[in-house]
Motif scaffolding. Structure first.
Motif, PDB file in Angstrom:
ATOM      1  N   ALA A   9      73.004  36.284 -60.720  1.00  0.00           N
ATOM      2  CA  ALA A   9      72.639  37.273 -59.515  1.00  0.00           C
ATOM      3  C   ALA A   9      73.516  38.042 -59.951  1.00  0.00           C
ATOM      4  O   ALA A   9      74.845  37.467 -59.089  1.00  0.00           O
ATOM      5  CB  ALA A   9      71.778  37.478 -58.380  1.00  0.00           C
ATOM      6  N   PRO A  10      73.912  39.290 -60.083  1.00  0.00           N
ATOM      7  CA  PRO A  10      75.447  40.694 -59.861  1.00  0.00           C
ATOM      8  C   PRO A  10      75.865  40.301 -58.789  1.00  0.00           C
ATOM      9  O   PRO A  10      74.622  40.843 -57.300  1.00  0.00           O
ATOM     10  CB  PRO A  10      74.584  41.228 -60.762  1.00  0.00           C
ATOM     11  N   GLY A  11      77.096  40.183 -58.195  1.00  0.00           N
ATOM     12  CA  GLY A  11      77.321  40.981 -57.198  1.00  0.00           C
ATOM     13  C   GLY A  11      77.219  39.336 -55.914  1.00  0.00           C
ATOM     14  O   GLY A  11      77.781  39.977 -54.902  1.00  0.00           O
ATOM     15  N   TYR A  12      76.989  38.396 -56.330  1.00  0.00           N
ATOM     16  CA  TYR A  12      77.134  37.282 -55.722  1.00  0.00           C
ATOM     17  C   TYR A  12      77.873  36.042 -55.952  1.00  0.00           C
ATOM     18  O   TYR A  12      77.959  36.261 -57.393  1.00  0.00           O
ATOM     19  CB  TYR A  12      75.221  36.158 -55.499  1.00  0.00           C
ATOM     20  N   ARG A  13      78.077  35.255 -54.997  1.00  0.00           N
ATOM     21  CA  ARG A  13      79.023  34.713 -55.381  1.00  0.00           C
ATOM     22  C   ARG A  13      78.629  32.832 -54.586  1.00  0.00           C
ATOM     23  O   ARG A  13      78.394  32.978 -53.246  1.00  0.00           O
ATOM     24  CB  ARG A  13      80.671  34.292 -54.163  1.00  0.00           C
ATOM     25  N   GLN A  41      67.155  20.165 -64.552  1.00  0.00           N
ATOM     26  CA  GLN A  41      66.281  21.105 -63.555  1.00  0.00           C
ATOM     27  C   GLN A  41      65.589  19.915 -62.815  1.00  0.00           C
ATOM     28  O   GLN A  41      65.685  18.990 -63.466  1.00  0.00           O
ATOM     29  CB  GLN A  41      65.778  22.166 -63.240  1.00  0.00           C
ATOM     30  N   LYS A  42      65.122  19.849 -61.241  1.00  0.00           N
ATOM     31  CA  LYS A  42      64.895  18.886 -60.323  1.00  0.00           C
ATOM     32  C   LYS A  42      64.757  20.463 -58.886  1.00  0.00           C
ATOM     33  O   LYS A  42      65.594  21.366 -58.482  1.00  0.00           O
ATOM     34  CB  LYS A  42      65.507  18.048 -59.912  1.00  0.00           C
ATOM     35  N   TYR A  43      63.764  19.524 -58.340  1.00  0.00           N
ATOM     36  CA  TYR A  43      62.868  20.172 -57.083  1.00  0.00           C
ATOM     37  C   TYR A  43      63.642  20.123 -55.760  1.00  0.00           C
ATOM     38  O   TYR A  43      63.617  18.562 -56.352  1.00  0.00           O
ATOM     39  CB  TYR A  43      61.150  19.881 -56.738  1.00  0.00           C
ATOM     40  N   GLY A  44      64.243  20.631 -55.013  1.00  0.00           N
ATOM     41  CA  GLY A  44      64.995  20.469 -53.810  1.00  0.00           C
ATOM     42  C   GLY A  44      64.300  20.955 -52.897  1.00  0.00           C
ATOM     43  O   GLY A  44      62.941  21.593 -52.461  1.00  0.00           O
ATOM     44  N   GLU A  45      65.811  21.742 -52.088  1.00  0.00           N
ATOM     45  CA  GLU A  45      64.952  22.472 -50.607  1.00  0.00           C
ATOM     46  C   GLU A  45      64.560  23.995 -51.527  1.00  0.00           C
ATOM     47  O   GLU A  45      65.163  24.663 -51.928  1.00  0.00           O
ATOM     48  CB  GLU A  45      65.794  23.025 -50.190  1.00  0.00           C
ATOM     49  N   TRP A  46      63.216  24.332 -51.229  1.00  0.00           N
ATOM     50  CA  TRP A  46      62.493  26.017 -50.786  1.00  0.00           C
ATOM     51  C   TRP A  46      63.481  27.349 -50.933  1.00  0.00           C
ATOM     52  O   TRP A  46      64.455  27.069 -49.137  1.00  0.00           O
ATOM     53  CB  TRP A  46      62.048  26.034 -50.287  1.00  0.00           C
ATOM     54  N   ILE A  47      64.707  28.102 -51.630  1.00  0.00           N
ATOM     55  CA  ILE A  47      65.224  28.863 -51.475  1.00  0.00           C
ATOM     56  C   ILE A  47      64.565  30.340 -51.517  1.00  0.00           C
ATOM     57  O   ILE A  47      64.512  30.443 -52.649  1.00  0.00           O
ATOM     58  CB  ILE A  47      66.622  28.265 -52.174  1.00  0.00           C
ATOM     59  N   THR A  48      65.028  31.397 -51.039  1.00  0.00           N
ATOM     60  CA  THR A  48      65.236  33.152 -51.138  1.00  0.00           C
ATOM     61  C   THR A  48      65.487  33.775 -51.760  1.00  0.00           C
ATOM     62  O   THR A  48      66.717  33.199 -51.063  1.00  0.00           O
ATOM     63  CB  THR A  48      64.229  33.171 -49.787  1.00  0.00           C
ATOM     64  N   GLY A  49      65.772  33.773 -52.839  1.00  0.00           N
ATOM     65  CA  GLY A  49      67.158  34.731 -53.198  1.00  0.00           C
ATOM     66  C   GLY A  49      67.239  35.805 -53.493  1.00  0.00           C
ATOM     67  O   GLY A  49      65.866  36.559 -54.081  1.00  0.00           O
ATOM     68  N   PRO A  50      67.679  36.757 -54.318  1.00  0.00           N
ATOM     69  CA  PRO A  50      67.300  37.970 -55.537  1.00  0.00           C
ATOM     70  C   PRO A  50      65.731  37.541 -56.441  1.00  0.00           C
ATOM     71  O   PRO A  50      65.360  39.347 -57.272  1.00  0.00           O
ATOM     72  CB  PRO A  50      68.560  38.045 -56.299  1.00  0.00           C
ATOM     73  N   TYR A  51      65.993  36.124 -57.473  1.00  0.00           N
ATOM     74  CA  TYR A  51      64.828  36.400 -57.913  1.00  0.00           C
ATOM     75  C   TYR A  51      63.926  35.497 -57.693  1.00  0.00           C
ATOM     76  O   TYR A  51      63.067  34.922 -58.429  1.00  0.00           O
ATOM     77  CB  TYR A  51      65.366  35.593 -59.459  1.00  0.00           C
ATOM     78  N   GLY A  52      63.687  35.558 -55.940  1.00  0.00           N
ATOM     79  CA  GLY A  52      62.242  35.280 -55.318  1.00  0.00           C
ATOM     80  C   GLY A  52      62.658  34.044 -54.855  1.00  0.00           C
ATOM     81  O   GLY A  52      63.490  33.278 -54.197  1.00  0.00           O
ATOM     82  N   SER A  67      71.026  26.350 -56.441  1.00  0.00           N
ATOM     83  CA  SER A  67      69.637  27.514 -56.714  1.00  0.00           C
ATOM     84  C   SER A  67      69.001  28.279 -57.966  1.00  0.00           C
ATOM     85  O   SER A  67      69.682  29.043 -58.058  1.00  0.00           O
ATOM     86  CB  SER A  67      69.074  27.782 -55.223  1.00  0.00           C
ATOM     87  N   ASP A  68      67.645  28.154 -58.225  1.00  0.00           N
ATOM     88  CA  ASP A  68      66.965  28.604 -58.966  1.00  0.00           C
ATOM     89  C   ASP A  68      66.574  29.955 -59.127  1.00  0.00           C
ATOM     90  O   ASP A  68      66.969  31.015 -58.957  1.00  0.00           O
ATOM     91  CB  ASP A  68      65.950  28.053 -60.262  1.00  0.00           C
ATOM     92  N   ALA A  69      67.000  30.925 -57.294  1.00  0.00           N
ATOM     93  CA  ALA A  69      66.983  31.649 -57.140  1.00  0.00           C
ATOM     94  C   ALA A  69      67.693  32.349 -57.190  1.00  0.00           C
ATOM     95  O   ALA A  69      67.523  34.436 -57.161  1.00  0.00           O
ATOM     96  CB  ALA A  69      66.324  31.640 -55.926  1.00  0.00           C
ATOM     97  N   TYR A  70      69.280  32.255 -57.999  1.00  0.00           N
ATOM     98  CA  TYR A  70      70.295  33.441 -57.810  1.00  0.00           C
ATOM     99  C   TYR A  70      70.900  33.569 -59.264  1.00  0.00           C
ATOM    100  O   TYR A  70      71.770  33.709 -59.794  1.00  0.00           O
ATOM    101  CB  TYR A  70      71.199  32.776 -57.691  1.00  0.00           C
ATOM    102  N   VAL A  71      70.213  32.314 -59.583  1.00  0.00           N
ATOM    103  CA  VAL A  71      69.695  32.611 -61.082  1.00  0.00           C
ATOM    104  C   VAL A  71      68.972  32.763 -62.590  1.00  0.00           C
ATOM    105  O   VAL A  71      67.719  32.933 -62.711  1.00  0.00           O
ATOM    106  CB  VAL A  71      70.205  31.187 -62.252  1.00  0.00           C
ATOM    107  N   HIS A  72      69.076  33.640 -63.022  1.00  0.00           N
ATOM    108  CA  HIS A  72      68.545  34.463 -64.062  1.00  0.00           C
ATOM    109  C   HIS A  72      67.733  33.747 -64.991  1.00  0.00           C
ATOM    110  O   HIS A  72      68.714  34.051 -66.599  1.00  0.00           O
ATOM    111  CB  HIS A  72      68.878  36.079 -63.830  1.00  0.00           C
TER     112      HIS A  72
END
Length: 84
Positions: A9-13, A41-52, A67-72
Motif C-alpha cells: 500500500a502506498p505511503g505505508y512502511r 500464505q497462511k491464516y493468522g491474526e485478523w488485521i484491518t488495513g488499506p485493502y480491507g 499482513s495481506d491487508a497491506y499488499v495489493h
C-alpha cells in the motif's frame, strides 16, 4: 515457478514479522513503495488495513510475514500456495 510480485500500500512502511500476527517479533520494515514476492500464505491474526480486513498473511521470505491487508493482490483470497 517464480513467485509473483505485489505492491505494498502506498505511503505505508509495513512491519515484517517472524510469524502471522502482531505478537510475533518485527524482523524488518519494508520501505515506502516496496514490492514483495509472496511465496506462500497462511491464516493468522485478523488485521484491518488499506485493502480491507483479513486474516491472511503473506510469506515474503523464510520467517518473514506481512499482513495481506497491506499488499495489493487484487483478491480477498489466496493468491499463492498455503504455507506448510
Amino acid at each position: 515457478m517464480a513467485a509473483s510480485r505485489y505492491t505494498v500500500a502506498p505511503g505505508y512502511r509495513v512491519n515484517v514479522r517472524s510469524g502471522p500476527g502482531t505478537q510475533y517479533a518485527i524482523v524488518r520494515v519494508l520501505p515506502l513503495d516496496a514490492t514483495v514476492a509472496i511465496t506462500c500464505q497462511k491464516y493468522g491474526e485478523w488485521i484491518t488495513g488499506p485493502y480491507g480486513t483479513t486474516r491472511i498473511w503473506d510469506s515474503i521470505a523464510p520467517g518473514e510475514y506481512v499482513s495481506d491487508a497491506y499488499v495489493h493482490t487484487g483478491s480477498d483470497g489466496f493468491v499463492a500456495p498455503r504455507c506448510a
